[in-house]
Design a protein around this motif. Structure first.
Motif, PDB file in Angstrom:
ATOM      1  N   MET A   1     -42.845  -5.898 -37.507  1.00  0.00           N
ATOM      2  CA  MET A   1     -42.190  -4.694 -37.989  1.00  0.00           C
ATOM      3  C   MET A   1     -42.683  -3.522 -37.152  1.00  0.00           C
ATOM      4  O   MET A   1     -43.863  -3.331 -36.958  1.00  0.00           O
ATOM      5  N   SER A   2     -41.743  -2.790 -36.697  1.00  0.00           N
ATOM      6  CA  SER A   2     -42.074  -1.638 -35.874  1.00  0.00           C
ATOM      7  C   SER A   2     -41.729  -0.357 -36.624  1.00  0.00           C
ATOM      8  O   SER A   2     -40.561  -0.077 -36.893  1.00  0.00           O
ATOM      9  N   MET A   3     -42.767   0.403 -36.956  1.00  0.00           N
ATOM     10  CA  MET A   3     -42.541   1.638 -37.702  1.00  0.00           C
ATOM     11  C   MET A   3     -41.763   2.653 -36.871  1.00  0.00           C
ATOM     12  O   MET A   3     -40.986   3.425 -37.417  1.00  0.00           O
ATOM     13  N   SER A   4     -41.942   2.637 -35.540  1.00  0.00           N
ATOM     14  CA  SER A   4     -41.203   3.602 -34.729  1.00  0.00           C
ATOM     15  C   SER A   4     -39.709   3.278 -34.742  1.00  0.00           C
ATOM     16  O   SER A   4     -38.884   4.188 -34.716  1.00  0.00           O
ATOM     17  N   LEU A   5     -39.343   1.991 -34.805  1.00  0.00           N
ATOM     18  CA  LEU A   5     -37.929   1.628 -34.892  1.00  0.00           C
ATOM     19  C   LEU A   5     -37.344   2.066 -36.232  1.00  0.00           C
ATOM     20  O   LEU A   5     -36.215   2.539 -36.296  1.00  0.00           O
ATOM     21  N   ILE A   6     -38.103   1.911 -37.284  1.00  0.00           N
ATOM     22  CA  ILE A   6     -37.635   2.340 -38.603  1.00  0.00           C
ATOM     23  C   ILE A   6     -37.441   3.856 -38.614  1.00  0.00           C
ATOM     24  O   ILE A   6     -36.443   4.358 -39.124  1.00  0.00           O
ATOM     25  N   ALA A   7     -38.387   4.586 -38.043  1.00  0.00           N
ATOM     26  CA  ALA A   7     -38.270   6.053 -37.977  1.00  0.00           C
ATOM     27  C   ALA A   7     -37.054   6.459 -37.149  1.00  0.00           C
ATOM     28  O   ALA A   7     -36.312   7.369 -37.532  1.00  0.00           O
ATOM     29  N   LYS A   8     -36.823   5.782 -36.027  1.00  0.00           N
ATOM     30  CA  LYS A   8     -35.650   6.085 -35.201  1.00  0.00           C
ATOM     31  C   LYS A   8     -34.365   5.781 -35.972  1.00  0.00           C
ATOM     32  O   LYS A   8     -33.421   6.563 -35.947  1.00  0.00           O
ATOM     33  N   ALA A   9     -34.333   4.627 -36.644  1.00  0.00           N
ATOM     34  CA  ALA A   9     -33.142   4.244 -37.416  1.00  0.00           C
ATOM     35  C   ALA A   9     -32.877   5.254 -38.529  1.00  0.00           C
ATOM     36  O   ALA A   9     -31.727   5.591 -38.815  1.00  0.00           O
ATOM     37  N   MET A  10     -33.927   5.754 -39.144  1.00  0.00           N
ATOM     38  CA  MET A  10     -33.779   6.715 -40.235  1.00  0.00           C
ATOM     39  C   MET A  10     -33.137   8.010 -39.748  1.00  0.00           C
ATOM     40  O   MET A  10     -32.384   8.651 -40.476  1.00  0.00           O
ATOM     41  N   ASN A  11     -33.394   8.385 -38.502  1.00  0.00           N
ATOM     42  CA  ASN A  11     -32.886   9.650 -37.963  1.00  0.00           C
ATOM     43  C   ASN A  11     -31.506   9.555 -37.336  1.00  0.00           C
ATOM     44  O   ASN A  11     -30.968  10.556 -36.891  1.00  0.00           O
ATOM     45  N   ILE A  12     -30.927   8.359 -37.295  1.00  0.00           N
ATOM     46  CA  ILE A  12     -29.601   8.178 -36.692  1.00  0.00           C
ATOM     47  C   ILE A  12     -28.534   8.272 -37.775  1.00  0.00           C
ATOM     48  O   ILE A  12     -28.638   7.628 -38.814  1.00  0.00           O
ATOM     49  N   LYS A  13     -27.507   9.057 -37.518  1.00  0.00           N
ATOM     50  CA  LYS A  13     -26.369   9.155 -38.440  1.00  0.00           C
ATOM     51  C   LYS A  13     -25.380   8.054 -38.086  1.00  0.00           C
ATOM     52  O   LYS A  13     -24.940   7.949 -36.948  1.00  0.00           O
ATOM     53  N   VAL A  14     -25.050   7.226 -39.082  1.00  0.00           N
ATOM     54  CA  VAL A  14     -24.119   6.116 -38.850  1.00  0.00           C
ATOM     55  C   VAL A  14     -22.837   6.253 -39.670  1.00  0.00           C
ATOM     56  O   VAL A  14     -21.929   5.435 -39.536  1.00  0.00           O
ATOM     57  N   GLY A  15     -22.733   7.246 -40.542  1.00  0.00           N
ATOM     58  CA  GLY A  15     -21.499   7.521 -41.260  1.00  0.00           C
ATOM     59  C   GLY A  15     -21.279   6.751 -42.541  1.00  0.00           C
ATOM     60  O   GLY A  15     -20.231   6.879 -43.155  1.00  0.00           O
ATOM     61  N   ASN A  16     -22.243   5.939 -42.961  1.00  0.00           N
ATOM     62  CA  ASN A  16     -22.062   5.149 -44.178  1.00  0.00           C
ATOM     63  C   ASN A  16     -23.432   4.731 -44.709  1.00  0.00           C
ATOM     64  O   ASN A  16     -24.263   4.245 -43.939  1.00  0.00           O
ATOM     65  N   PRO A  17     -23.703   4.885 -46.011  1.00  0.00           N
ATOM     66  CA  PRO A  17     -25.032   4.563 -46.539  1.00  0.00           C
ATOM     67  C   PRO A  17     -25.378   3.073 -46.473  1.00  0.00           C
ATOM     68  O   PRO A  17     -26.531   2.727 -46.218  1.00  0.00           O
ATOM     69  N   ILE A  18     -24.409   2.188 -46.675  1.00  0.00           N
ATOM     70  CA  ILE A  18     -24.706   0.748 -46.588  1.00  0.00           C
ATOM     71  C   ILE A  18     -24.987   0.376 -45.133  1.00  0.00           C
ATOM     72  O   ILE A  18     -25.894  -0.404 -44.845  1.00  0.00           O
ATOM     73  N   ARG A  19     -24.226   0.956 -44.207  1.00  0.00           N
ATOM     74  CA  ARG A  19     -24.462   0.695 -42.783  1.00  0.00           C
ATOM     75  C   ARG A  19     -25.865   1.149 -42.389  1.00  0.00           C
ATOM     76  O   ARG A  19     -26.562   0.479 -41.646  1.00  0.00           O
ATOM     77  N   LYS A  20     -26.281   2.296 -42.928  1.00  0.00           N
ATOM     78  CA  LYS A  20     -27.632   2.804 -42.650  1.00  0.00           C
ATOM     79  C   LYS A  20     -28.666   1.824 -43.186  1.00  0.00           C
ATOM     80  O   LYS A  20     -29.660   1.526 -42.527  1.00  0.00           O
ATOM     81  N   LEU A  21     -28.426   1.295 -44.390  1.00  0.00           N
ATOM     82  CA  LEU A  21     -29.356   0.345 -44.994  1.00  0.00           C
ATOM     83  C   LEU A  21     -29.442  -0.932 -44.162  1.00  0.00           C
ATOM     84  O   LEU A  21     -30.533  -1.477 -43.962  1.00  0.00           O
ATOM     85  N   VAL A  22     -28.317  -1.422 -43.661  1.00  0.00           N
ATOM     86  CA  VAL A  22     -28.310  -2.621 -42.807  1.00  0.00           C
ATOM     87  C   VAL A  22     -29.102  -2.333 -41.534  1.00  0.00           C
ATOM     88  O   VAL A  22     -29.923  -3.156 -41.097  1.00  0.00           O
ATOM     89  N   LEU A  23     -28.887  -1.168 -40.931  1.00  0.00           N
ATOM     90  CA  LEU A  23     -29.633  -0.800 -39.724  1.00  0.00           C
ATOM     91  C   LEU A  23     -31.132  -0.729 -40.014  1.00  0.00           C
ATOM     92  O   LEU A  23     -31.953  -1.228 -39.230  1.00  0.00           O
ATOM     93  N   LEU A  24     -31.503  -0.132 -41.139  1.00  0.00           N
ATOM     94  CA  LEU A  24     -32.925  -0.053 -41.503  1.00  0.00           C
ATOM     95  C   LEU A  24     -33.521  -1.446 -41.726  1.00  0.00           C
ATOM     96  O   LEU A  24     -34.664  -1.704 -41.354  1.00  0.00           O
ATOM     97  N   LYS A  25     -32.747  -2.346 -42.336  1.00  0.00           N
ATOM     98  CA  LYS A  25     -33.247  -3.714 -42.559  1.00  0.00           C
ATOM     99  C   LYS A  25     -33.443  -4.429 -41.230  1.00  0.00           C
ATOM    100  O   LYS A  25     -34.432  -5.145 -41.055  1.00  0.00           O
ATOM    101  N   LEU A  26     -32.523  -4.239 -40.283  1.00  0.00           N
ATOM    102  CA  LEU A  26     -32.692  -4.844 -38.956  1.00  0.00           C
ATOM    103  C   LEU A  26     -33.932  -4.273 -38.271  1.00  0.00           C
ATOM    104  O   LEU A  26     -34.727  -5.020 -37.684  1.00  0.00           O
ATOM    105  N   ALA A  27     -34.129  -2.953 -38.365  1.00  0.00           N
ATOM    106  CA  ALA A  27     -35.308  -2.327 -37.764  1.00  0.00           C
ATOM    107  C   ALA A  27     -36.584  -2.832 -38.432  1.00  0.00           C
ATOM    108  O   ALA A  27     -37.606  -3.045 -37.770  1.00  0.00           O
ATOM    109  N   ASP A  28     -36.533  -3.050 -39.739  1.00  0.00           N
ATOM    110  CA  ASP A  28     -37.677  -3.565 -40.487  1.00  0.00           C
ATOM    111  C   ASP A  28     -38.052  -4.974 -40.023  1.00  0.00           C
ATOM    112  O   ASP A  28     -39.226  -5.327 -39.991  1.00  0.00           O
ATOM    113  N   ASN A  29     -37.063  -5.781 -39.650  1.00  0.00           N
ATOM    114  CA  ASN A  29     -37.297  -7.153 -39.213  1.00  0.00           C
ATOM    115  C   ASN A  29     -37.621  -7.270 -37.725  1.00  0.00           C
ATOM    116  O   ASN A  29     -38.040  -8.327 -37.276  1.00  0.00           O
TER     117      ASN A  29
END
Length: 143
Positions: A1-29
């Motif tokens: 798990m890379s905390m910097s990837l999670i932080a980067k993912a958190m700061n990216i606007k993707v236009g949808n809350p579920i899409r953001k959650l999927v991106l955060l889960k990928l960054a978490d893994n």
């Protein structure tokens, strides 16, 4: 798990809350190289949505340039299960166009302007007898 990837993912606007959650889960893994290979079902379980919703949002993230999806074949001379490896590309995200959120397969949203009609009497309590329910909602009679 890379905390910097999670932080980067958190700061990216993707236009949808579920899409953001999927991106955060990928960054978490993901490992430090930004690679991960969770199944659609694993992501769906953690994001509390359907596999088809995950698939749709991963496709949208790929189109936005935030990840590259690579299909791989398992062992046993290519006869094993196939799986996806995701390569996250979060350093230079493309600007997300301002679009309404994508409807998801597992979410039902009503866009009706009709008013919601709430019941005027409370719902009966579980285990209450019909007679007791009548007495509670019936106005007292004059004698």
């Amino acid at each position: 798990m890379s905390m910097s990837l999670i932080a980067k993912a958190m700061n990216i606007k993707v236009g949808n809350p579920i899409r953001k959650l999927v991106l955060l889960k990928l960054a978490d893994n993901a490992n430090d190289k930004g690679e991960c290979w969770p199944s659609y079902q694993h992501i769906a379980d953690h994001c509390e949505c359907s596999k088809s919703t995950v698939r749709d949002h991963i496709d949208a993230l790929e189109k936005a340039g935030l990840l590259v999806k690579e299909n791989r074949t398992g062992t046993n001379n290519g006869k094993g299960n196939t799986f996806n490896v995701y390569h996250l590309k979060l350093d230079n995200p493309m600007p997300t166009p301002s679009t309404p959120p994508m409807p998801t397969g597992g979410t039902r949203i009503s866009h009706s302007f009709e008013p919601v009609m709430e019941p005027k009497t409370p719902y009966p309590l579980p285990g209450a007898s019909p007679r007791n329910r009548q007495e509670k909602t019936k106005p007292p009679t004059k004698t």
